[in-house]
Motif scaffolding. Structure first.
Motif, PDB file in Angstrom:
ATOM      1  N   GLY A  75      -3.976  30.771 -50.180  1.00  0.00           N
ATOM      2  CA  GLY A  75      -3.003  29.787 -49.721  1.00  0.00           C
ATOM      3  C   GLY A  75      -3.449  29.174 -48.415  1.00  0.00           C
ATOM      4  O   GLY A  75      -3.793  29.892 -47.480  1.00  0.00           O
ATOM      5  N   GLY A  76      -3.438  27.848 -48.356  1.00  0.00           N
ATOM      6  CA  GLY A  76      -3.978  27.138 -47.196  1.00  0.00           C
ATOM      7  C   GLY A  76      -2.935  26.346 -46.429  1.00  0.00           C
ATOM      8  O   GLY A  76      -3.280  25.398 -45.738  1.00  0.00           O
ATOM      9  N   GLY A  77      -1.671  26.727 -46.537  1.00  0.00           N
ATOM     10  CA  GLY A  77      -0.618  26.020 -45.795  1.00  0.00           C
ATOM     11  C   GLY A  77      -0.542  26.494 -44.357  1.00  0.00           C
ATOM     12  O   GLY A  77      -1.458  27.141 -43.838  1.00  0.00           O
ATOM     13  N   ARG A  84      -2.768  29.135 -42.145  1.00  0.00           N
ATOM     14  CA  ARG A  84      -3.418  28.629 -40.939  1.00  0.00           C
ATOM     15  C   ARG A  84      -3.102  29.510 -39.730  1.00  0.00           C
ATOM     16  O   ARG A  84      -3.975  29.889 -38.956  1.00  0.00           O
ATOM     17  CB  ARG A  84      -2.935  27.195 -40.710  1.00  0.00           C
ATOM     18  N   CYS A 129      -7.706  27.966 -51.643  1.00  0.00           N
ATOM     19  CA  CYS A 129      -6.549  27.121 -51.956  1.00  0.00           C
ATOM     20  C   CYS A 129      -6.989  25.978 -52.861  1.00  0.00           C
ATOM     21  O   CYS A 129      -8.071  25.409 -52.662  1.00  0.00           O
ATOM     22  CB  CYS A 129      -5.931  26.574 -50.664  1.00  0.00           C
ATOM     23  N   ASP A 179      -5.729  23.003 -53.020  1.00  0.00           N
ATOM     24  CA  ASP A 179      -5.526  21.682 -52.428  1.00  0.00           C
ATOM     25  C   ASP A 179      -6.626  21.395 -51.397  1.00  0.00           C
ATOM     26  O   ASP A 179      -6.714  22.064 -50.373  1.00  0.00           O
ATOM     27  CB  ASP A 179      -4.150  21.641 -51.762  1.00  0.00           C
ATOM     28  N   ASP A 233      -6.843  19.277 -49.185  1.00  0.00           N
ATOM     29  CA  ASP A 233      -6.336  18.856 -47.875  1.00  0.00           C
ATOM     30  C   ASP A 233      -5.543  19.952 -47.167  1.00  0.00           C
ATOM     31  O   ASP A 233      -4.686  19.665 -46.329  1.00  0.00           O
ATOM     32  CB  ASP A 233      -5.432  17.625 -48.038  1.00  0.00           C
ATOM     33  N   SER A 234      -5.795  21.195 -47.468  1.00  0.00           N
ATOM     34  CA  SER A 234      -4.997  22.281 -46.896  1.00  0.00           C
ATOM     35  C   SER A 234      -5.152  22.365 -45.380  1.00  0.00           C
ATOM     36  O   SER A 234      -6.282  22.331 -44.872  1.00  0.00           O
ATOM     37  CB  SER A 234      -5.442  23.611 -47.507  1.00  0.00           C
ATOM     38  N   LYS A 260     -14.283  28.395 -46.859  1.00  0.00           N
ATOM     39  CA  LYS A 260     -13.189  28.025 -47.756  1.00  0.00           C
ATOM     40  C   LYS A 260     -13.661  27.977 -49.193  1.00  0.00           C
ATOM     41  O   LYS A 260     -14.842  27.798 -49.481  1.00  0.00           O
ATOM     42  CB  LYS A 260     -12.621  26.659 -47.370  1.00  0.00           C
ATOM     43  N   LYS A 285      -0.869  18.688 -40.352  1.00  0.00           N
ATOM     44  CA  LYS A 285      -0.742  17.931 -41.602  1.00  0.00           C
ATOM     45  C   LYS A 285      -0.875  16.450 -41.285  1.00  0.00           C
ATOM     46  O   LYS A 285      -0.181  15.932 -40.410  1.00  0.00           O
ATOM     47  CB  LYS A 285       0.596  18.227 -42.274  1.00  0.00           C
TER      48      LYS A 285
END
Lengths: 349, 349
Positions: free
Chosen positions: A6-8, A12, A29, A31, A33-34, A43, A331
């Protein structure tokens, strides 16, 4: 090297805490763009069912953790066969399914709101007969931030609520006339050390956490009881890591507690720890999953955490008061309802 | 995107602070094993005189800062022509050269130890006549952690000290019978806001900072005076960023202060801020260089920072007391004298 699924923003913040302890992190992750990809050079961008990518990820790391409870069971099993997965697969199994979670809690004599499993419309009618109205109909899986639930106030709403919610099965919960919601973030490491942060009093807005205030305005005995229940939960799960426990405080001559839900991860309502604790929830989680002794969760000041959702992030930096510590998640796109950051405001030193 | 020259622990901690504010960082460092490369995916591995690499780096970032004062003047000039360089080239010019630094400080009526420029052995003889012995002979450039200096106690040691030290020119400084060393980390942003952290009392061991204790055991008037002098320095330099100022406290009926040296960067003696300040020195530097308002440097507890040098890092984690926050720099190889990390110990809440 710690692997994080998970890269949210939670991944982070875990990676930043690991870096302070001199450790490296590898984020997995789907996504590209995480936000977490900006704080480590390691990654993997791949789907959670991509076994080749999962195998390479497991090879590259020493221990694996995650930022979200909806890690697919097959993914957890695949990884746990290769490297230590902390918290373990049983914590995921319990917390991914509301019925399993309530069954587990009830089996440990942890108070939860009365509930009934609902697979058919007949089950729902019977559950309403048993629990009364209002009541809350919820999916058992994949709900978050108020998604996957509907309040039923009149029996005439039952059929449409049943039709609307998926995936089935569902669960009907008695609507508790709670006075406030509090939460406790608790940690347990592999040696069995257990430590809890102070309870936070939480206010939601549109089903998203809006503020966490510490200390919570509850009697000391209630706070101690909440910490004790949280500790019972991590011990019963043989848990390793940080876990968030949300409670309803039910008013009465002596207020009582009911567990609303548990989350096997660092928790939004623990973000305040970063500003006022020597060890914050992110460091505490990393310490637990790598086998370190736990850190000191004591609190140095009173604090309010406020979420910055959507455009609210634009108050940073010029709208910040003194006494305020901002934390932005990096973000790039601001969208309504998107969690963009939070601020911790010291209210008393 | 913030460009950072230098990939050591200070660059690493700056990058972590930037990430908490939602910003991205690009590290430029010739050493492929730089600790800061582990906390961002954006890096350039190149020499500081590689103009093609510097130009590409400048194109990739919005603002440039650095973790060390010995950025070559040509590098600073090349970059400053392309993107804002903060702190500016004048801060580097002053702090890279002890004579320029002392001349600057004296011109602002900031007290410094008496000194003489020494280009020849005849200069040195004359300087000893003027200042007396003991005195300290130092290179004007490239000294750090006690390197590039020798104490002269007897006139007979003068010739060998002169021969040994390079590059020339040198500077002879009167040996001050100081009682203790303190330091103040001060910040100024582009709008001219100036804020200082509390003074730290520093103890060195083998010329490397060993402990910083806060509050310093000095009269309140002396601490206020130190903060004032630090503020005078950043205003006089039209400085943007965080600057460390080291002072000698000279005993007397009323203790007086002399500036030992200044460092145009985050400072070892400011690492304690991470544990007990809402805004630490790393965040304060980032705020200043990107044009944010400065944060609140107020302190929530008493604290001692202890450096972990060489093998001392092995006390982490099992030798940590409660009340202690470790910070490791992620260096893979432990070498004698190498700064591996530090701990912040809360001594009173």
């Amino acid at each position: 090297m710690i692997g994080i699924l998970g890269g949210g923003q939670l991944g982070r913040m875990l990676a930043l805490a690991a870096a302070r302890l001199g450790m490296r992190t590898h984020i997995f992750c789907p996504d590209p763009d995480s936000p977490a990809f900006e704080v480590t050079p390691h990654k993997t961008v791949a789907a959670y069912d991509d076994e080749a990518a999962l195998a390479a990820f497991a090879d590259a790391v020493d221990v694996i953790t995650y930022e979200f409870e909806n890690v697919p069971a097959a993914t957890a099993e695949f990884l746990a066969a290769r490297k230590p997965l902390r918290p373990g697969a049983n914590a995921l199994a319990v917390s991914q399914d509301r019925l399993a979670e309530k069954g587990f809690l009830a089996s440990k004599n942890i108070p939860v709101a009365p509930y009934r499993a609902v697979e058919t419309i007949a089950d729902l009618e019977a559950a309403i007969d048993a629990l009364g109205l209002p009541a809350v109909l919820k999916t058992t899986r994949l709900g978050y931030d108020g998604k996957g639930q509907r309040v039923i106030r009149e029996r005439s709403e039952a059929a449409s609520a049943f039709a609307e919610l998926s995936p089935k099965p569902l669960v009907l919960e008695a609507f508790m006339p709670f006075e406030k919601e509090i939460s406790v973030v608790v940690a347990r490491n592999a040696s069995g050390e257990v430590r809890a942060f102070d309870a936070a009093e939480n206010v939601h807005r549109h089903h998203i956490l809006f503020t966490s205030t510490v200390p919570a305005d509850i009697p000391p005995g209630v706070e101690k009881h909440a910490a004790m229940l949280a500790k019972v939960i991590v011990v019963a799960l043989d848990y390793v890591g940080v876990l968030g426990v949300e409670f309803f405080v039910i008013p009465g001559e002596r207020p009582t507690l009911m567990v609303n839900e548990i989350a096997p991860r660092v928790h939004n309502s623990g973000h305040w720890t970063e500003a006022v604790c020597l060890t914050d929830q992110f460091e505490q989680h990393i310490r637990a999953v790598v086998g370190w002794p736990l850190g000191d969760p004591a609190r140095m000041a009173d604090v309010v955490m406020e979420s910055l959702v959507g455009d609210e992030v634009r108050i940073v930096p010029s709208g910040l008061d003194g006494n305020t510590q901002p934390h932005l998640y990096g973000k790039t796109e601001v969208r309504p309802g998107r969690k963009m950051g939070h601020v911790n405001r010291i209210t008393r030193r």
